[in-house]
Design an enzyme around this catalytic site. Structure first.
Site, PDB file in Angstrom:
ATOM      1  CG  ASP A 184       2.608  -6.333   5.211  1.00  0.00           C
ATOM      2  OD1 ASP A 184       1.266  -6.442   3.926  1.00  0.00           O
ATOM      3  OD2 ASP A 184       2.918  -7.449   5.335  1.00  0.00           O
ATOM      4  CG  HIS A 185      -0.353  -2.562   0.904  1.00  0.00           C
ATOM      5  ND1 HIS A 185       1.454  -3.617   0.420  1.00  0.00           N
ATOM      6  CD2 HIS A 185      -0.780  -2.801  -0.428  1.00  0.00           C
ATOM      7  CE1 HIS A 185       1.221  -3.621  -0.673  1.00  0.00           C
ATOM      8  NE2 HIS A 185      -0.183  -3.632  -1.351  1.00  0.00           N
ATOM      9  CG  HIS A 247       3.093  -8.714   1.014  1.00  0.00           C
ATOM     10  ND1 HIS A 247       2.824  -6.432   2.297  1.00  0.00           N
ATOM     11  CD2 HIS A 247       3.038  -7.835   0.076  1.00  0.00           C
ATOM     12  CE1 HIS A 247       3.074  -5.898   1.038  1.00  0.00           C
ATOM     13  NE2 HIS A 247       3.751  -6.177  -0.154  1.00  0.00           N
TER      14      HIS A 247
HETATM   15  C1  BG6 Z   1       4.574  -4.532  -2.867  1.00  0.00           C
HETATM   16  C2  BG6 Z   1       5.584  -5.060  -3.689  1.00  0.00           C
HETATM   17  O1  BG6 Z   1       5.042  -4.096  -1.685  1.00  0.00           O
HETATM   18  O2  BG6 Z   1       3.274  -5.174  -3.525  1.00  0.00           O
HETATM   19  C3  BG6 Z   1       5.642  -5.231  -4.659  1.00  0.00           C
HETATM   20  O3  BG6 Z   1       7.517  -4.500  -3.118  1.00  0.00           O
HETATM   21  C4  BG6 Z   1       4.412  -5.927  -5.217  1.00  0.00           C
HETATM   22  O4  BG6 Z   1       6.626  -6.007  -5.684  1.00  0.00           O
HETATM   23  C5  BG6 Z   1       3.055  -5.156  -4.391  1.00  0.00           C
HETATM   24  O5  BG6 Z   1       3.986  -5.696  -6.827  1.00  0.00           O
HETATM   25  C6  BG6 Z   1       2.136  -5.879  -4.815  1.00  0.00           C
HETATM   26  O6  BG6 Z   1       0.549  -5.009  -4.571  1.00  0.00           O
HETATM   27  P1  BG6 Z   1      -0.609  -5.383  -4.566  1.00  0.00           P
HETATM   28  O7  BG6 Z   1      -1.156  -4.367  -3.622  1.00  0.00           O
HETATM   29  O8  BG6 Z   1      -0.765  -4.729  -5.895  1.00  0.00           O
HETATM   30  O9  BG6 Z   1      -0.947  -6.656  -4.592  1.00  0.00           O
END
Ligand code: BG6
Length: 487
Positions: A184-185, A247
Site C-alpha cells: 500500500d504505497h 490507503h
Molecule cells: C492508487 C489509486 O492506489 O492511488 C489511484 O488506485 C490513485 O486511483 C492513487 O490516484 C493515488 O496515489 P498518490 O500517491 O498519487 O496520492
C-alpha cells in the site's frame, strides 16, 4: 542497510512494460541504485509480452527514468552500470514453460554468482492473473526458500471481504505469510511514516491523544486527476474500494493505534488490526446517514475543461460507480469512544491534497469569556502531500497594549530540512529487499479493512441510500459531504 552488507538479489518484475513499472518501479530501483541501497550484486529480470531487444527495452526504461525519476542528475557511466543489470525476457504468463525458463534464468544467475541469491517477485499484473502466476511459480519450484524468496503484490487485493479471504487462501498455498508483501504505497509516504515517530517518539502528544482532548479527526485525500486511462478498472472499483479500503484505512490505523511494544513488524501490525477490529460497523439501515457518495460531472480545473465521469473512456455511461466518498464512523475503544472520524476522498477535486486534521476540544475554562468568538480550538494538521509538514495551531496574545488573542502556528516543514525525500516506492522496495514487512499489509489487516466497509458495499450495491450525488470537476465535492461534517 547500505549495499555492501546485502545478499545478491534477483528481482523479477511481472508486468515490466506496464504503467506502474514505467512510472514508479524502475525509477525507484534506479534511485536506490544511485544512492547505494541496492545489493552489490543484483539483476532485474523484466518480464513482458511484447517482443523487443535488450537495447530497445533499456532505452525505454531510460526514457521513463528521464520523465519520472526523482533524481535526474546521473552520469552515463552510472546509467550503463545500472542498465546492464536489466534483462528483458519475453514472457507469456499463461504458459507453464515460461516459468521453467524463468527458473533456468534464475538458476544460471546463481551458478555464476556461486551463491543462491535472494529472489524478489514483483507481481504488477491484473488481479485475474494472480492465481495463474502464483500457481505457476509454485509448480516451477520457485517459492520454496522461505527465507530468501519473497513476493510483492499490488492492490487491488480482492474486491470484497470474501474475495480477499479467497485470495489469501490461494496465496497461502504457495507462500508463507512472511514471504508475502502486500503493498500500500501510502504507507511508504514520508509523512505517513512520520506519524509513528511523532506520536511515540515524543512525551507531549501521546497524553493528549484520546477522547479527553480530541474532538474529531478528519482524513482527506483529494486528487485533481480523473480516472485517466484506467476507466475500465476504476468503473469496477470506485473510490470506496480504490482508496478508502486501503490507503485511508491505513492512515487511520497509524493515527488511532495503541503504542506497539517495540518497533517491530508483528507488533505494529497487531496494533493496526486492533484498530480495524474496533471500528464500529455501520448498520445497513444507517448507511445513508453516515456516508455520502458522488460522481463528478463536467467542469474545469486550472482553466481547462474536464469531462464528467460518465463521459470518460472505458466508463459505462450509466455507471453507478462513485468517484467521491465521505463517511463518518466511530472507534469503540477506551481511547476513542465518542470521537467522530471523518474520511473523504475524491477524484477531479479543486486541489490535490492529502491531510489529517486532529481537532482538539474547546478550551474548558472561561478566562477569556469576552473573547470567546476569537478563541479557536487547537488543531494539529499533518499534510501528507503535496505539502509535507506538521502544523500545530494554538492561541497567543496579540502583541500590543491590550489583552487580545490570536491564533499562531508551529510548523515542521520537511522541505526545509531536506530538498530530497525518497518516493514511497523507494522506501517500500528497499524494505521488501531487506525482508522488513512492517509497512506492508498482513492478510488479517486486509480482510478486516474489507470487513469495515462491507455493509457500505452491500447497501450501495443494492441501490439503497444514500443516493448518488454529483459534484462538478474542479469543485470541493458535493454539498452533502459538508452536511455530513456539520451533523
Ligand atoms: C492508487 C489509486 O492506489 O492511488 C489511484 O488506485 C490513485 O486511483 C492513487 O490516484 C493515488 O496515489 P498518490 O500517491 O498519487 O496520492
Amino acid at each position: 542497510m547500505k549495499n555492501n552488507d546485502k545478499k545478491p538479489t534477483s528481482i523479477v518484475v511481472f508486468g515490466a512494460t506496464g504503467d506502474l513499472a514505467k512510472r514508479k518501479l524502475f525509477p525507484a530501483f534506479f534511485n536506490l541504485f544511485l544512492e547505494g541501497w541496492l545489493p552489490e550484486e543484483f539483476e532485474i529480470l523484466s518480464l513482458g509480452r511484447t517482443e523487443q531487444t535488450q537495447e530497445e527495452f533499456r532505452n525505454y526504461i531510460l526514457e521513463n527514468i528521464r520523465t519520472f525519476s526523482r533524481i535526474q542528475k546521473f552520469s552515463q557511466e552510472q546509467w550503463n552500470n545500472f542498465s546492464e543489470k536489466i534483462k528483458f525476457i519475453r514472457f507469456d504468463i499463461t504458459q507453464e514453460e515460461s516459468f521453467i525458463r524463468l527458473k533456468n534464468e534464475l538458476d544460471t544467475i546463481d551458478v555464476n554468482l556461486g551463491i543462491r541469491s535472494n529472489r524478489l517477485f514483483y507481481l504488477s499484473v491484473a488481479p485475474s492473473f494472480i492465481e495463474t502466476v502464483s500457481n505457476s511459480l509454485k509448480n516451477a519450484g520457485l517459492t520454496e526458500n522461505v527465507d530468501q524468496d519473497r513476493m510483492i503484490i499490488e492492490k487491488p487485493f480482492g474486491y470484497d471481504k470474501a474475495s480477499a479471504v479467497a485470495l489469501n487462501k490461494l496465496l497461502s498455498q504457495t507462500f508463507k505469510e512472511e514471504q508475502i508483501y502486500r503493498i500500500d504505497h501510502y504507507l511508504g509516504k514520508e509523512n505517513v511514516q512520520n506519524i509513528l515517530a511523532f506520536r511515540f517518539g515524543n512525551t507531549i502528544f501521546e497524553p493528549l491523544w484520546n477522547n479527553n482532548y480530541i474532538d474529531s479527526v478528519q482524513i482527506t485525500v483529494a486528487e485533481t486527476v480523473g480516472v485517466e486511462d484506467r476507466g475500465g478498472y476504476y468503473d469496477g472499483s470506485g473510490a470506496l474500494r480504490d482508496m478508502i479500503q486501503n490507503h485511508l484505512m491505513q492512515i487511520l490505523c497509524m493515527i488511532a493505534m495503541e503504542a506497539p511494544a517495540a518497533f517491530e513488524s508483528s507488533e505494529i501490525r497487531d496494533r493496526k488490526v486492533d484498530v480495524l477490529k474496533s471500528v464500529r460497523r455501520i448498520n445497513l439501515e444507517d448507511i445513508g446517514h453516515y456516508t455520502v457518495r458522488a460522481q463528478y460531472t463536467e467542469g474545469e480545473i486550472d482553466g481547462k475543461k474536464k469531462a464528467g465521469y460518465l463521459e470518460e473512456p472505458g466508463v459505462n455511461p450509466n455507471s453507478n460507480t462513485e468517484t467521491y466518498v465521505a463517511m463518518k464512523f466511530y472507534i469503540d475503544n477506551e481511547r476513542w469512544r465518542g470521537v467522530p472520524f471523518y474520511m473523504r476522498t475524491g477524484k477531479r477535486m479543486q486541489e490535490k491534497k492529502s491531510s489529517i486534521v486532529i481537532s482538539f476540544k474547546d478550551v474548558p475554562c472561561t478566562t477569556f469569556r469576552d473573547d470567546l468568538n476569537m478563541l479557536f480550538p487547537n488543531k494539529l494538521v499533518i499534510n501528507i502531500q503535496p505539502e509535507m509538514d506538521v502544523r500545530l495551531s494554538f492561541m497567543t496574545k496579540k502583541p500590543g497594549l491590550d489583552m487580545k488573542l490570536k491564533p499562531a502556528e508551529m510548523v515542521f516543514d520537511y522541505f526545509e530540512c531536506s530538498s530530497e525525500t525518497p518516493e514511497a516506492y523507494e522506501t517500500l522496495l528497499l524494505d521488501a529487499l531487506d525482508g522488513d514487512s512492517t509497512l506492508f499489509m498482513r492478510s488479517d489487516q486486509v480482510e478486516e479493512a474489507w470487513d469495515v466497509i462491507s455493509n457500505i458495499q452491500t447497501a450501495w450495491e443494492s441501490g439503497n441510500s444514500p443516493k448518488m450525488d454529483t459534484y462538478a470537476a474542479g469543485s470541493a465535492g458535493p454539498a452533502a459531504a459538508d452536511d455530513l461534517l456539520k451533523r
